[in-house]
Design an enzyme around this catalytic site. Sequence first.
Site, PDB file in Angstrom:
ATOM      1  N   ARG A   1       0.747  -1.135   0.137  1.00  0.00           N
ATOM      2  CA  ARG A   1       0.116   0.056  -0.216  1.00  0.00           C
ATOM      3  C   ARG A   1       0.835   1.293  -0.024  1.00  0.00           C
ATOM      4  O   ARG A   1       0.464   2.362   0.672  1.00  0.00           O
ATOM      5  CB  ARG A   1      -0.981  -0.093   1.166  1.00  0.00           C
ATOM      6  CG  ARG A   1      -2.350   0.043   0.792  1.00  0.00           C
ATOM      7  CD  ARG A   1      -3.416   0.235   2.022  1.00  0.00           C
ATOM      8  NE  ARG A   1      -3.797  -1.208   2.414  1.00  0.00           N
ATOM      9  CZ  ARG A   1      -3.866  -1.544   3.825  1.00  0.00           C
ATOM     10  NH1 ARG A   1      -3.660  -0.643   4.451  1.00  0.00           N
ATOM     11  NH2 ARG A   1      -4.342  -2.747   3.994  1.00  0.00           N
TER      12      ARG A   1
ATOM     13  N   ARG B   1      -3.552   6.383   0.122  1.00  0.00           N
ATOM     14  CA  ARG B   1      -3.841   7.520   0.809  1.00  0.00           C
ATOM     15  C   ARG B   1      -2.765   8.266   1.733  1.00  0.00           C
ATOM     16  O   ARG B   1      -3.227   9.314   2.215  1.00  0.00           O
ATOM     17  CB  ARG B   1      -4.960   7.101   1.753  1.00  0.00           C
ATOM     18  CG  ARG B   1      -6.190   6.755   0.883  1.00  0.00           C
ATOM     19  CD  ARG B   1      -7.477   6.085   1.914  1.00  0.00           C
ATOM     20  NE  ARG B   1      -7.203   4.771   2.066  1.00  0.00           N
ATOM     21  CZ  ARG B   1      -8.071   4.257   2.995  1.00  0.00           C
ATOM     22  NH1 ARG B   1      -9.005   4.950   3.611  1.00  0.00           N
ATOM     23  NH2 ARG B   1      -7.694   2.993   3.542  1.00  0.00           N
TER      24      ARG B   1
ATOM     25  N   ARG C   1      -6.692  11.383  -7.218  1.00  0.00           N
ATOM     26  CA  ARG C   1      -7.927  10.404  -7.027  1.00  0.00           C
ATOM     27  C   ARG C   1      -9.032  11.318  -6.575  1.00  0.00           C
ATOM     28  O   ARG C   1     -10.158  10.856  -6.801  1.00  0.00           O
ATOM     29  CB  ARG C   1      -7.530   9.555  -6.078  1.00  0.00           C
ATOM     30  CG  ARG C   1      -6.929   8.133  -6.155  1.00  0.00           C
ATOM     31  CD  ARG C   1      -8.020   7.078  -6.920  1.00  0.00           C
ATOM     32  NE  ARG C   1      -9.419   7.139  -6.527  1.00  0.00           N
ATOM     33  CZ  ARG C   1      -9.601   6.614  -5.322  1.00  0.00           C
ATOM     34  NH1 ARG C   1      -8.697   5.806  -4.688  1.00  0.00           N
ATOM     35  NH2 ARG C   1     -10.657   6.466  -5.015  1.00  0.00           N
TER      36      ARG C   1
ATOM     37  N   ASP D   1      -6.693  -3.322  -7.158  1.00  0.00           N
ATOM     38  CA  ASP D   1      -7.288  -3.626  -5.831  1.00  0.00           C
ATOM     39  C   ASP D   1      -7.646  -5.323  -6.267  1.00  0.00           C
ATOM     40  O   ASP D   1      -7.932  -5.623  -7.532  1.00  0.00           O
ATOM     41  CB  ASP D   1      -8.720  -2.999  -5.903  1.00  0.00           C
ATOM     42  CG  ASP D   1      -9.339  -3.547  -4.372  1.00  0.00           C
ATOM     43  OD1 ASP D   1      -9.046  -2.807  -3.429  1.00  0.00           O
ATOM     44  OD2 ASP D   1     -10.133  -4.364  -4.331  1.00  0.00           O
TER      45      ASP D   1
ATOM     46  N   TYR E   1     -14.979 -12.400   0.630  1.00  0.00           N
ATOM     47  CA  TYR E   1     -15.667 -11.045   0.074  1.00  0.00           C
ATOM     48  C   TYR E   1     -17.022 -11.913  -0.456  1.00  0.00           C
ATOM     49  O   TYR E   1     -17.848 -11.414  -0.367  1.00  0.00           O
ATOM     50  CB  TYR E   1     -14.757 -10.566  -0.666  1.00  0.00           C
ATOM     51  CG  TYR E   1     -14.135  -9.479  -0.144  1.00  0.00           C
ATOM     52  CD1 TYR E   1     -14.518  -8.469   0.753  1.00  0.00           C
ATOM     53  CD2 TYR E   1     -12.498  -9.786  -0.290  1.00  0.00           C
ATOM     54  CE1 TYR E   1     -13.638  -7.675   1.427  1.00  0.00           C
ATOM     55  CE2 TYR E   1     -11.468  -8.993   0.561  1.00  0.00           C
ATOM     56  CZ  TYR E   1     -12.283  -7.750   1.418  1.00  0.00           C
ATOM     57  OH  TYR E   1     -11.106  -6.979   1.940  1.00  0.00           O
TER      58      TYR E   1
END
Length: 355
Positions: A38, A42, A51, A87, A162
């Site tokens: 990652r 962010r 983004r 992702d 998921y």
Amino acid sequence: MSANGSPSGQQPTATYDSPFLKACRREPVPHTPVWFMRQAGRSLPEYRKVREGIGMLDSCMRPELVTEITLQPVRRHGVDAAIYFSDIVVPLKAIGIDLDIKPGVGPVVERPVRTRADLARLRDLTPEDVSYVTEAIGLLTRELGTTPLIGFAGAPFTLASYLVEGGPSRTYENAKAMMYGDPELWADLLDRLADITAGFLKVQIEAGASAVQLFDSWVGALAPADYRRSVMPASAKVFRAVADYGVPRIHFGVGTGELLKLMGEAGADVVGVDWRVPLDEAARRVGPGKALQGNLDPTLLFSTREAVEARTREVLDAAAGLEGHIFNLGHGVLPATDPDALTRLVEHVHAETAR
């Protein structure tokens, strides 16, 4: 591709002698290579800027945006490898599964997979389904030059969790209920996901990725016997499917201290270790013939510079006897992390391990 990672009968690729790939192959390195899970995300203000107003899945399907985001931490931190910005649910979206990544929640599946009839919705992935991946990796490899690009995919268990739960879960009650109560359906689901995952990795390797990482983020929820019986065959199928390309294969999960040996046996060349198990103990559990990746606690980056350096020294000391070591965090970079702390950490590891 040959087993050493360079094309058979051809000159080695531009990235072949990079510290990252040398460490993956358990060869001597000029310094311990560093990259972060990652690392493009962010924590970077430049990421948040590009983004702005663009949804996560939409971002993953724009080759020029993917290229820019993937390159950002290489420019800023001087890491030894880039990881493709995407992702783990992208291949599921690409084959028509109705899902979205909701801010603050994560992937949410509109119609969870709960019955054998639901398996029909999981068709094979084709390169045409993810043509934007091929385009983006082409752009990236030209920009990166001698810096390797890591491709990645979600492992069958994590994708299944998921799909069956319909979104993130802390208990995995529906997924485990299927695994225990209908083992044939579970096995068929994971086998189908193994094919989709392998197809996604093949697209990335054929486009130019120098290594691949299989993320089994949630597999630490399982006991070793359940992993061996109900998950390991599907993960092993993924690794076998890409073995002939000769690129290093990394396997990572969270809370997997009790599974490290089995995760290595599934077929990875490099086993990722979270922060809970020291690297020397992880090496004992995994056994010989594998490089290790890890494993500084991501929360340490919120502490003082002195604390970060002291704990980094502990990681490097524990890694001193390893056949190959890639420095990384024990999980992904947390969103509120100071980017300068990451840059300092890269510089520190490089300086401390210069040979």
